[in-house]
Design a protein around this motif. Sequence first.
Motif, PDB file in Angstrom:
ATOM      1  N   THR A   1     -94.342 103.686-106.351  1.00 31.97           N
ATOM      2  CA  THR A   1     -95.313 102.917-105.572  1.00 31.97           C
ATOM      3  C   THR A   1     -96.747 103.189-106.010  1.00 31.97           C
ATOM      4  OG1 THR A   1     -93.815 103.010-103.696  1.00 31.97           O
ATOM      5  CG2 THR A   1     -96.094 102.392-103.243  1.00 31.97           C
ATOM      6  N   ALA A   2     -97.097 104.468-106.203  1.00 28.11           N
ATOM      7  CA  ALA A   2     -98.460 104.800-106.644  1.00 28.11           C
ATOM      8  C   ALA A   2     -98.730 104.200-108.017  1.00 28.11           C
ATOM      9  CB  ALA A   2     -98.641 106.317-106.676  1.00 28.11           C
ATOM     10  N   GLY A   3     -97.731 104.258-108.875  1.00 32.35           N
ATOM     11  CA  GLY A   3     -97.894 103.682-110.212  1.00 32.35           C
ATOM     12  C   GLY A   3     -98.101 102.184-110.152  1.00 32.35           C
ATOM     13  N   PHE A   4     -97.460 101.547-109.176  1.00 32.74           N
ATOM     14  CA  PHE A   4     -97.641 100.109-109.033  1.00 32.74           C
ATOM     15  C   PHE A   4     -99.096  99.755-108.719  1.00 32.74           C
ATOM     16  CE2 PHE A   4     -98.054  96.640-105.919  1.00 32.74           C
ATOM     17  CZ  PHE A   4     -97.729  95.582-106.729  1.00 32.74           C
ATOM     18  N   PHE A   5     -99.678 100.482-107.750  1.00 33.27           N
ATOM     19  CA  PHE A   5    -101.069 100.204-107.394  1.00 33.27           C
ATOM     20  C   PHE A   5    -102.000 100.487-108.568  1.00 33.27           C
ATOM     21  CE2 PHE A   5     -99.396 100.788-103.008  1.00 33.27           C
ATOM     22  CZ  PHE A   5     -99.747  99.537-102.531  1.00 33.27           C
ATOM     23  N   LEU A   6    -101.709 101.561-109.322  1.00 34.11           N
ATOM     24  CA  LEU A   6    -102.528 101.867-110.499  1.00 34.11           C
ATOM     25  C   LEU A   6    -102.412 100.753-111.535  1.00 34.11           C
ATOM     26  CD1 LEU A   6    -104.304 103.752-112.166  1.00 34.11           C
ATOM     27  CD2 LEU A   6    -102.210 104.903-112.943  1.00 34.11           C
ATOM     28  N   ALA A   7    -101.166 100.318-111.785  1.00 27.32           N
ATOM     29  CA  ALA A   7    -100.970  99.250-112.763  1.00 27.32           C
ATOM     30  C   ALA A   7    -101.625  97.957-112.296  1.00 27.32           C
ATOM     31  CB  ALA A   7     -99.467  99.025-112.981  1.00 27.32           C
ATOM     32  N   ALA A   8    -101.519  97.656-110.992  1.00 26.11           N
ATOM     33  CA  ALA A   8    -102.142  96.441-110.462  1.00 26.11           C
ATOM     34  C   ALA A   8    -103.653  96.481-110.621  1.00 26.11           C
ATOM     35  CB  ALA A   8    -101.772  96.271-108.992  1.00 26.11           C
ATOM     36  N   ALA A   9    -104.251  97.657-110.358  1.00 25.15           N
ATOM     37  CA  ALA A   9    -105.704  97.785-110.505  1.00 25.15           C
ATOM     38  C   ALA A   9    -106.123  97.568-111.954  1.00 25.15           C
ATOM     39  CB  ALA A   9    -106.143  99.168-110.014  1.00 25.15           C
ATOM     40  N   VAL A  10    -105.361  98.164-112.877  1.00 26.74           N
ATOM     41  CA  VAL A  10    -105.692  98.016-114.301  1.00 26.74           C
ATOM     42  C   VAL A  10    -105.551  96.554-114.723  1.00 26.74           C
ATOM     43  CG1 VAL A  10    -104.973  98.612-116.636  1.00 26.74           C
ATOM     44  CG2 VAL A  10    -105.080 100.383-114.879  1.00 26.74           C
ATOM     45  N   LEU A  11    -104.461  95.917-114.302  1.00 29.50           N
ATOM     46  CA  LEU A  11    -104.239  94.529-114.686  1.00 29.50           C
ATOM     47  C   LEU A  11    -105.305  93.598-114.110  1.00 29.50           C
ATOM     48  CD1 LEU A  11    -100.360  94.314-114.333  1.00 29.50           C
ATOM     49  CD2 LEU A  11    -101.684  94.332-116.444  1.00 29.50           C
ATOM     50  N   LEU A  12    -105.677  93.822-112.860  1.00 31.50           N
ATOM     51  CA  LEU A  12    -106.729  92.995-112.261  1.00 31.50           C
ATOM     52  C   LEU A  12    -108.070  93.220-112.947  1.00 31.50           C
ATOM     53  CD1 LEU A  12    -105.879  93.202-108.446  1.00 31.50           C
ATOM     54  CD2 LEU A  12    -105.618  91.243-109.967  1.00 31.50           C
ATOM     55  N   GLY A  13    -108.336  94.474-113.343  1.00 30.95           N
ATOM     56  CA  GLY A  13    -109.561  94.749-114.082  1.00 30.95           C
ATOM     57  C   GLY A  13    -109.588  94.031-115.417  1.00 30.95           C
ATOM     58  N   ILE A  14    -108.444  94.049-116.106  1.00 28.86           N
ATOM     59  CA  ILE A  14    -108.352  93.332-117.385  1.00 28.86           C
ATOM     60  C   ILE A  14    -108.536  91.836-117.171  1.00 28.86           C
ATOM     61  CG2 ILE A  14    -106.785  92.731-119.267  1.00 28.86           C
ATOM     62  CD1 ILE A  14    -105.556  95.532-118.955  1.00 28.86           C
TER      63      ILE A  14
ATOM     64  N   ALA B   1    -110.191  90.384-114.780  1.00 26.41           N
ATOM     65  CA  ALA B   1    -111.610  90.128-114.482  1.00 26.41           C
ATOM     66  C   ALA B   1    -112.440  90.096-115.763  1.00 26.41           C
ATOM     67  CB  ALA B   1    -112.140  91.188-113.530  1.00 26.41           C
ATOM     68  N   LEU B   2    -112.190  91.051-116.664  1.00 21.43           N
ATOM     69  CA  LEU B   2    -112.933  91.082-117.928  1.00 21.43           C
ATOM     70  C   LEU B   2    -112.652  89.834-118.756  1.00 21.43           C
ATOM     71  CD1 LEU B   2    -112.512  94.843-118.949  1.00 21.43           C
ATOM     72  CD2 LEU B   2    -114.602  93.708-118.169  1.00 21.43           C
ATOM     73  N   VAL B   3    -111.384  89.426-118.795  1.00 22.64           N
ATOM     74  CA  VAL B   3    -111.031  88.231-119.562  1.00 22.64           C
ATOM     75  C   VAL B   3    -111.736  87.005-119.002  1.00 22.64           C
ATOM     76  CG1 VAL B   3    -109.130  86.665-120.128  1.00 22.64           C
ATOM     77  CG2 VAL B   3    -108.813  89.135-120.341  1.00 22.64           C
ATOM     78  N   ILE B   4    -111.744  86.863-117.665  1.00 18.07           N
ATOM     79  CA  ILE B   4    -112.391  85.711-117.036  1.00 18.07           C
ATOM     80  C   ILE B   4    -113.888  85.701-117.317  1.00 18.07           C
ATOM     81  CG2 ILE B   4    -113.007  84.713-114.790  1.00 18.07           C
ATOM     82  CD1 ILE B   4    -110.267  85.558-113.783  1.00 18.07           C
ATOM     83  N   ILE B   5    -114.528  86.880-117.222  1.00 18.28           N
ATOM     84  CA  ILE B   5    -115.971  86.961-117.475  1.00 18.28           C
ATOM     85  C   ILE B   5    -116.287  86.553-118.902  1.00 18.28           C
ATOM     86  CG2 ILE B   5    -117.900  88.580-117.709  1.00 18.28           C
ATOM     87  CD1 ILE B   5    -116.679  90.108-115.318  1.00 18.28           C
ATOM     88  N   ARG B   6    -115.490  87.026-119.859  1.00 20.99           N
ATOM     89  CA  ARG B   6    -115.747  86.685-121.268  1.00 20.99           C
ATOM     90  C   ARG B   6    -115.529  85.195-121.521  1.00 20.99           C
ATOM     91  NH1 ARG B   6    -116.223  90.706-124.967  1.00 20.99           N
ATOM     92  NH2 ARG B   6    -115.435  89.327-126.605  1.00 20.99           N
ATOM     93  N   ILE B   7    -114.470  84.635-120.902  1.00 27.22           N
ATOM     94  CA  ILE B   7    -114.211  83.208-121.102  1.00 27.22           C
ATOM     95  C   ILE B   7    -115.325  82.363-120.507  1.00 27.22           C
ATOM     96  CG2 ILE B   7    -112.658  81.323-120.455  1.00 27.22           C
ATOM     97  CD1 ILE B   7    -110.345  83.263-120.715  1.00 27.22           C
TER      98      ILE B   7
END
Length: 372
Positions: A337-350, A352-358
């Motif tokens: 479960t903790a790993g899921f939240f960590l992975a979700a945070a990383v994926l959402l951060g990525i 966000a970066l992709v959207i900003i660059r686009i």
Amino acid sequence: MAGYSSRVRSDIARWQQAGLIDAATADSLTRDVEANERKSLSFGSILAMMAALLFGAAILIFVAANWDAIPRLARVAALFAIILGGYVGGALLKTRDHAAIGEALWIVAAAAFGGSIALIGQMYHLSGDETSALVTWGAGTALAAVALRSNPLTVAAVGIADAWLFLKGFDYYSRSDFPHLFVVMAIVLFAVSFWTRSQPARHLIILSLLFYLVLLVTSHNTLQVAIPLVAASALLFAASVFAPEPVDRIVQLGGRLPLHALLGFLTGLAMIQFELADESTYDSGFAIASVIALAGIVAAIVLAGRESRGLRWLAYAGFAFEIAIIYVVMLQSMLDTAGFFLAAAVLLGILALVIIRIEKRMKGPAAKGATA
């Protein structure tokens, strides 16, 4: 629309003052803006439609509440008077340049017609169920839309057809077969929308057909529905991107066919992914579907994202959905479960970066063009 029209008028005056256009061109452009502004649906028109719906509901509730106290002949006469008064009064107001109030009265008449079907059917104990009443109501509203060439009545007819599809599709009443009749309704109403110049109705019909296909997979093999939907959506997207002007002259969707096509493409692939996610032997098929979805999203942004912010945001939402479903199906056994939240945070951060660059890349060429 009012704000846009004001900006265009100021730009036209500035262009004329700068010598970029002559007086005749400026006058033609101004008249074109004014013509399109009159066709737009203003905030006041929306309020008038809402008031009309509430007024129609109040009348029907009053009649229903006093139903037993009103003589039978008076009941029928009152209902038909409301319908006739709404349509005739609305037509007279339309001819006197009170379009919003006129259309609102037509909505009152259409609502009264629907209520009359139920009340008169109850009074004379007519056979039939609620879905049959909806079909009659929708047909009457569509005929009124054709006769009066009314945009709001066309939208109302589509809405009634959608209500019929929802009730039949979710089996709220006894269902003997799947509501395939909706396809015929959609085709007829789509044709009507060209006569009534109702672009919103066409958008709503396309979305309703997607909902119909989602319901269809509950009664048919998912892949038999989803694969043709994906293929057809991809072809429509390609046609709308590489031949936008002739395609939009046919469908008249204001250049938004790519947005609908992308939604259909993502919906079809989501159906496929949900179907394959439950089958452990189809891991490769799920992976292929996911790759196709991600590739389609990237292609949509590259080919049509610059012209449509709505399409970009739909693509971003589709990308986020794909990341989530890929994790749930293929990676959840590897993380707690903790790993899921960590992975979700990383994926959402990525994401966000992709959207900003686009978004920066999309704005870059526009900014350069403005300064050139």
